[in-house]
Design a protein around this motif. Structure first.
Motif, PDB file in Angstrom:
ATOM      1  N   ALA A   1      30.637  16.225  21.605  1.00 33.18           N
ATOM      2  CA  ALA A   1      30.769  15.996  20.165  1.00 33.18           C
ATOM      3  C   ALA A   1      29.418  15.994  19.480  1.00 33.18           C
ATOM      4  N   ALA A   2      28.423  15.348  20.093  1.00 31.58           N
ATOM      5  CA  ALA A   2      27.095  15.282  19.480  1.00 31.58           C
ATOM      6  C   ALA A   2      26.423  16.656  19.469  1.00 31.58           C
ATOM      7  N   MET A   3      26.599  17.427  20.540  1.00 33.30           N
ATOM      8  CA  MET A   3      25.990  18.756  20.572  1.00 33.30           C
ATOM      9  C   MET A   3      26.661  19.675  19.559  1.00 33.30           C
ATOM     10  N   THR A   4      27.975  19.568  19.408  1.00 34.38           N
ATOM     11  CA  THR A   4      28.694  20.358  18.407  1.00 34.38           C
ATOM     12  C   THR A   4      28.168  20.041  17.010  1.00 34.38           C
ATOM     13  N   GLU A   5      28.020  18.753  16.703  1.00 32.02           N
ATOM     14  CA  GLU A   5      27.512  18.353  15.392  1.00 32.02           C
ATOM     15  C   GLU A   5      26.088  18.856  15.183  1.00 32.02           C
ATOM     16  N   ALA A   6      25.273  18.810  16.232  1.00 34.98           N
ATOM     17  CA  ALA A   6      23.878  19.238  16.110  1.00 34.98           C
ATOM     18  C   ALA A   6      23.782  20.714  15.732  1.00 34.98           C
ATOM     19  N   TYR A   7      24.570  21.552  16.386  1.00 30.41           N
ATOM     20  CA  TYR A   7      24.520  22.989  16.082  1.00 30.41           C
ATOM     21  C   TYR A   7      25.131  23.279  14.713  1.00 30.41           C
ATOM     22  N   GLU A   8      26.273  22.674  14.445  1.00 30.55           N
ATOM     23  CA  GLU A   8      26.939  22.966  13.177  1.00 30.55           C
ATOM     24  C   GLU A   8      26.140  22.457  11.983  1.00 30.55           C
ATOM     25  N   SER A   9      25.348  21.400  12.166  1.00 27.22           N
ATOM     26  CA  SER A   9      24.516  20.901  11.069  1.00 27.22           C
ATOM     27  C   SER A   9      23.420  21.883  10.697  1.00 27.22           C
ATOM     28  N   HIS A  10      23.139  22.833  11.581  1.00 25.57           N
ATOM     29  CA  HIS A  10      22.164  23.889  11.279  1.00 25.57           C
ATOM     30  C   HIS A  10      22.844  25.226  10.987  1.00 25.57           C
ATOM     31  N   GLY A  11      24.149  25.175  10.711  1.00 25.53           N
ATOM     32  CA  GLY A  11      24.875  26.390  10.363  1.00 25.53           C
ATOM     33  C   GLY A  11      25.086  27.329  11.526  1.00 25.53           C
ATOM     34  N   LEU A  12      25.089  26.799  12.743  1.00 22.81           N
ATOM     35  CA  LEU A  12      25.210  27.625  13.943  1.00 22.81           C
ATOM     36  C   LEU A  12      26.541  27.352  14.633  1.00 22.81           C
ATOM     37  N   ASP A  13      27.045  28.353  15.330  1.00 24.99           N
ATOM     38  CA  ASP A  13      28.245  28.159  16.137  1.00 24.99           C
ATOM     39  C   ASP A  13      27.913  27.215  17.291  1.00 24.99           C
ATOM     40  N   ALA A  14      28.772  26.248  17.505  1.00 29.89           N
ATOM     41  CA  ALA A  14      28.549  25.302  18.595  1.00 29.89           C
ATOM     42  C   ALA A  14      28.808  25.970  19.937  1.00 29.89           C
ATOM     43  N   PRO A  15      28.030  25.626  20.956  1.00 34.72           N
ATOM     44  CA  PRO A  15      28.296  26.167  22.294  1.00 34.72           C
ATOM     45  C   PRO A  15      29.670  25.720  22.790  1.00 34.72           C
ATOM     46  N   ALA A  16      30.258  26.503  23.645  1.00 37.10           N
ATOM     47  CA  ALA A  16      31.537  26.146  24.235  1.00 37.10           C
ATOM     48  C   ALA A  16      31.401  24.880  25.076  1.00 37.10           C
ATOM     49  N   ARG A  17      32.479  24.129  25.158  1.00 34.66           N
ATOM     50  CA  ARG A  17      32.449  22.877  25.907  1.00 34.66           C
ATOM     51  C   ARG A  17      31.940  23.076  27.323  1.00 34.66           C
ATOM     52  N   GLU A  18      32.412  24.124  28.001  1.00 38.12           N
ATOM     53  CA  GLU A  18      32.008  24.308  29.396  1.00 38.12           C
ATOM     54  C   GLU A  18      30.513  24.564  29.529  1.00 38.12           C
ATOM     55  N   HIS A  19      29.926  25.184  28.506  1.00 38.48           N
ATOM     56  CA  HIS A  19      28.479  25.405  28.540  1.00 38.48           C
ATOM     57  C   HIS A  19      27.729  24.088  28.330  1.00 38.48           C
ATOM     58  N   VAL A  20      28.219  23.262  27.429  1.00 35.87           N
ATOM     59  CA  VAL A  20      27.567  21.967  27.191  1.00 35.87           C
ATOM     60  C   VAL A  20      27.660  21.097  28.439  1.00 35.87           C
ATOM     61  N   VAL A  21      28.843  21.033  29.030  1.00 31.50           N
ATOM     62  CA  VAL A  21      29.014  20.202  30.221  1.00 31.50           C
ATOM     63  C   VAL A  21      28.111  20.685  31.358  1.00 31.50           C
ATOM     64  N   SER A  22      27.870  21.980  31.428  1.00 36.39           N
ATOM     65  CA  SER A  22      27.067  22.517  32.533  1.00 36.39           C
ATOM     66  C   SER A  22      25.607  22.091  32.478  1.00 36.39           C
ATOM     67  N   ILE A  23      25.121  21.650  31.302  1.00 33.81           N
ATOM     68  CA  ILE A  23      23.709  21.277  31.195  1.00 33.81           C
ATOM     69  C   ILE A  23      23.515  19.765  31.143  1.00 33.81           C
ATOM     70  N   VAL A  24      24.602  18.998  31.275  1.00 32.04           N
ATOM     71  CA  VAL A  24      24.457  17.541  31.312  1.00 32.04           C
ATOM     72  C   VAL A  24      23.594  17.160  32.511  1.00 32.04           C
ATOM     73  N   GLY A  25      22.632  16.303  32.271  1.00 27.02           N
ATOM     74  CA  GLY A  25      21.695  15.901  33.314  1.00 27.02           C
ATOM     75  C   GLY A  25      20.289  16.395  33.061  1.00 27.02           C
ATOM     76  N   LEU A  26      20.162  17.468  32.290  1.00 26.01           N
ATOM     77  CA  LEU A  26      18.841  17.964  31.915  1.00 26.01           C
ATOM     78  C   LEU A  26      18.289  17.148  30.759  1.00 26.01           C
ATOM     79  N   SER A  27      16.982  17.198  30.565  1.00 26.16           N
ATOM     80  CA  SER A  27      16.409  16.604  29.369  1.00 26.16           C
ATOM     81  C   SER A  27      16.927  17.370  28.154  1.00 26.16           C
ATOM     82  N   VAL A  28      16.899  16.737  26.990  1.00 23.06           N
ATOM     83  CA  VAL A  28      17.431  17.386  25.781  1.00 23.06           C
ATOM     84  C   VAL A  28      16.717  18.709  25.476  1.00 23.06           C
TER      85      VAL A  28
END
Length: 223
Positions: free
Chosen positions: A20-47
């Protein structure tokens, strides 16, 4: 034995809040949000590393601004509903049981921020169980081995006496490169076959399997 836990996807079921936070971050800059599976795949990395991977191939993406928007959105959500992201079943009981064992010390190594980890410890009242922690503010992003090496130095353990418990290949690779053991969990964000390929000696299906996987004796039955 030093037992080091990842947080998101290992102790804390935070995928919904992160997506939810990553979706809001991208959409707040007028960008398409990454797909859920892509976001989940990077959990654990630094921001910064996570956003860089999500925006790979998009040279016009303002990576720093997206990262800042993600942090702000995520923190707002956790401040508003501290327990919205729950601990996984058995997590607290396992931490309490391990912390009570002589010769076992617990620590955290996470791509979360220092502020986020402090809030996590306070929200779930875990400070008395965790001896030390390393975050994305303290060391290079996983899978770099610095987090584990720093924890070993601080707490007086060798890497050979250290076990990393995590849900992603980043955790497994970090442990391998630090010279520590690695045990995966099957309820997080990367599948078991990838965890094994990255160096996991075992992949748990439940928290109550951890004592045996660590090689610790089962607690004696009360008389």
């Amino acid at each position: 034995m030093l037992v080091v836990f990842d947080v998101d996807g290992t102790l804390l079921d935070s995928q919904h809040g992160i997506v939810a936070a990553m979706t809001e971050a991208y959409e707040s800059h007028g960008l398409d949000a990454p797909a859920r599976e892509h976001v989940v795949s990077i959990v654990g990395l630094s921001v910064p590393e996570a956003v860089a991977r999500l925006s790979a191939g998009f040279d016009d993406h303002p990576l720093e601004a997206i990262g800042a928007a993600f942090r702000a959105s995520f923190m707002r959500a956790r401040q508003a509903e501290p327990h919205a992201d729950p601990l996984y079943p058995g997590a607290r009981e396992t931490l309490e049981a391990l912390a009570a064992r002589p010769g076992v010390t617990l620590a955290l190594a996470t791509g979360n921020s220092r502020r986020g980890v402090e809030r996590f410890l306070d929200t779930f009242e875990l400070r008395g169980l965790i001896a030390a922690s390393r975050t994305a503010d303290d060391a290079p992003s996983k899978p770099h081995p610095a987090m584990i090496r720093q924890l070993c130095d601080e707490l007086g353990f060798s890497p050979e006496a250290t076990v990393m418990i995590g849900d992603t290949t980043f955790d497994m690779l970090m442990a391998r490169d630090a010279g520590a053991r690695a045990i995966g969990v099957g309820w997080g964000y990367h599948p078991a076959d990838r965890l094994h390929a990255a160096g996991a000696e075992a992949v748990l299906s439940r928290f109550d399997e951890l004592v045996a996987a660590l090689g610790l004796p089962e607690p004696a039955e009360a008389a």
